[in-house]
Design an enzyme around this catalytic site. Structure first.
Site, mmCIF file in Angstrom:
data_model
loop_
_atom_site.group_PDB
_atom_site.id
_atom_site.type_symbol
_atom_site.label_atom_id
_atom_site.label_comp_id
_atom_site.label_asym_id
_atom_site.label_seq_id
_atom_site.Cartn_x
_atom_site.Cartn_y
_atom_site.Cartn_z
ATOM 1 N N SER A 138 46.095 47.685 51.813
ATOM 2 C CA SER A 138 47.207 47.955 52.726
ATOM 3 C C SER A 138 48.522 48.007 51.969
ATOM 4 O O SER A 138 49.408 48.800 52.315
ATOM 5 C CB SER A 138 47.264 46.918 53.848
ATOM 6 O OG SER A 138 47.318 45.607 53.338
ATOM 7 N N GLU A 139 48.676 47.185 50.911
ATOM 8 C CA GLU A 139 49.854 47.293 50.043
ATOM 9 C C GLU A 139 49.514 46.970 48.597
ATOM 10 O O GLU A 139 48.657 46.127 48.311
ATOM 11 C CB GLU A 139 50.987 46.343 50.496
ATOM 12 C CG GLU A 139 51.802 46.852 51.665
ATOM 13 C CD GLU A 139 51.355 46.267 52.975
ATOM 14 O OE1 GLU A 139 51.837 46.719 54.030
ATOM 15 O OE2 GLU A 139 50.481 45.358 52.961
ATOM 16 N N THR A 140 50.224 47.644 47.711
ATOM 17 C CA THR A 140 50.217 47.376 46.276
ATOM 18 C C THR A 140 51.669 47.205 45.854
ATOM 19 O O THR A 140 52.534 47.968 46.285
ATOM 20 C CB THR A 140 49.571 48.541 45.503
ATOM 21 O OG1 THR A 140 48.214 48.692 45.926
ATOM 22 C CG2 THR A 140 49.614 48.309 44.010
ATOM 23 N N HIS B 120 53.035 39.990 53.691
ATOM 24 C CA HIS B 120 51.999 39.424 52.817
ATOM 25 C C HIS B 120 52.177 39.883 51.373
ATOM 26 O O HIS B 120 51.926 39.112 50.441
ATOM 27 C CB HIS B 120 50.590 39.698 53.386
ATOM 28 C CG HIS B 120 49.831 40.818 52.778
ATOM 29 N ND1 HIS B 120 49.956 42.119 53.200
ATOM 30 C CD2 HIS B 120 48.916 40.833 51.764
ATOM 31 C CE1 HIS B 120 49.154 42.890 52.487
ATOM 32 N NE2 HIS B 120 48.520 42.146 51.612
#
Length: 282
Positions: free
Chosen positions: A50-52, A81
């Site tokens: 979902s995120e990097t 997060h």
């Protein structure tokens, strides 16, 4: 001729996971000042999380580090997060904050304060970029995409602190768990839904977060959404000063988010642990 590949320290951190079930992973690339935006976006697309995130030298004198955050599709100014997971990775890899007990992250949303405690890290909920009532046509689209009727909606509001969240409140946690959203109908909307447990439940609220427009149909555990919901619902007197949220249940995750209030600041936190350490060639 082969492209030049440089190696960067790498961490993959599980966030909001206090027990045996996993929370929400974030990929963190350290010392990433030499990477271009295109390289960052390409790697974020490849990780398919979902995120990097990418840790960089700060440009603001009060910041300990600068963070860029990417979904598989686009860069976003703030996310919760990734903030906690990246702070955890930065500290674990020798980062030394300027302040005692707190660190300061610079990102697209400005400066974000993060505090350390024995049970994990917490970030100060940033101010909402957009709040207030949801336009009728947008709310109609959101409610229809969730497959529920308007009579089930106790409240709605924009709770956008960067990504673009729209919040919807239902009466019970079970109603939230039972949702079967139509992502094609949801389109580019980012929809967060919250409902309360009865006394004695596993937490005070259940939350789900849907962001199909960012190639994240359902996010396992979402700090930015919970921060936005906290500011909205505290303003309406719906939540107590301190409460807990369970998220990721439908996805088999064990996410637990703690929300605490100190004066006018809402802090959103949880446990983090590094699962993967190594280097990446980019």
């Amino acid at each position: 001729m082969a492209a030049v590949v440089n190696e960067y320290p790498f961490s993959q951190v599980d966030v909001f996971a206090p027990g045996p079930k996993p929370g929400n992973p974030v990929a963190v690339v350290h010392d990433a000042d030499g990477l271009s935006t295109e390289q960052m976006q390409s790697f974020a697309n490849w990780t398919n999380l979902s995120e990097t995130t990418f840790l960089l030298r700060p440009s603001h004198p009060d910041a300990d580090y600068r963070l860029r955050i990417f979904t598989p599709r686009a860069e976003i100014p703030f996310a919760g997060h990734p903030t906690l997971g990246s702070a955890h990775a930065w500290l674990e890899n020798g980062g030394q904050p300027q302040g005692e007990g707190e660190l300061v992250q610079e990102c697209g949303a400005g400066l974000v304060n993060i505090k350390r405690a024995e049970d994990g890290l917490s970030f100060a909920a940033p101010p909402l970029r957009r709040s207030g009532p949801v336009e009728p046509a947008v709310l109609e689209q959101a409610v229809a995409s969730l497959g529920i009727g308007h009579e089930q909606v106790l409240g709605s509001n924009w709770v956008d602190n960067g990504p673009g969240w729209l919040g919807i409140r239902l009466a019970t946690a079970q109603q939230v768990v039972n949702l079967e959203p139509d992502f094609s109908a949801m389109g580019d909307l980012l929809v967060g839904v919250i409902g309360a447990f009865d006394d004695g439940g596993p937490a005070d609220f259940e939350v789900r977060a849907f962001a199909p427009g960012l190639d994240v149909p359902e996010d396992p555990v979402t700090g930015s959404l919970n921060a936005g919901l906290a500011l909205w619902l505290r303003g309406e007197g719906v939540v107590a000063a301190d409460y807990t949220v369970r998220q990721g249940t439908v996805l088999g995750r064990g996410g637990l988010v703690t929300v605490t209030s100190e004066a006018e600041t809402m802090w959103v936190g949880g446990a983090s642990r590094t699962v993967v350490r190594g280097v990446v060639g980019l």
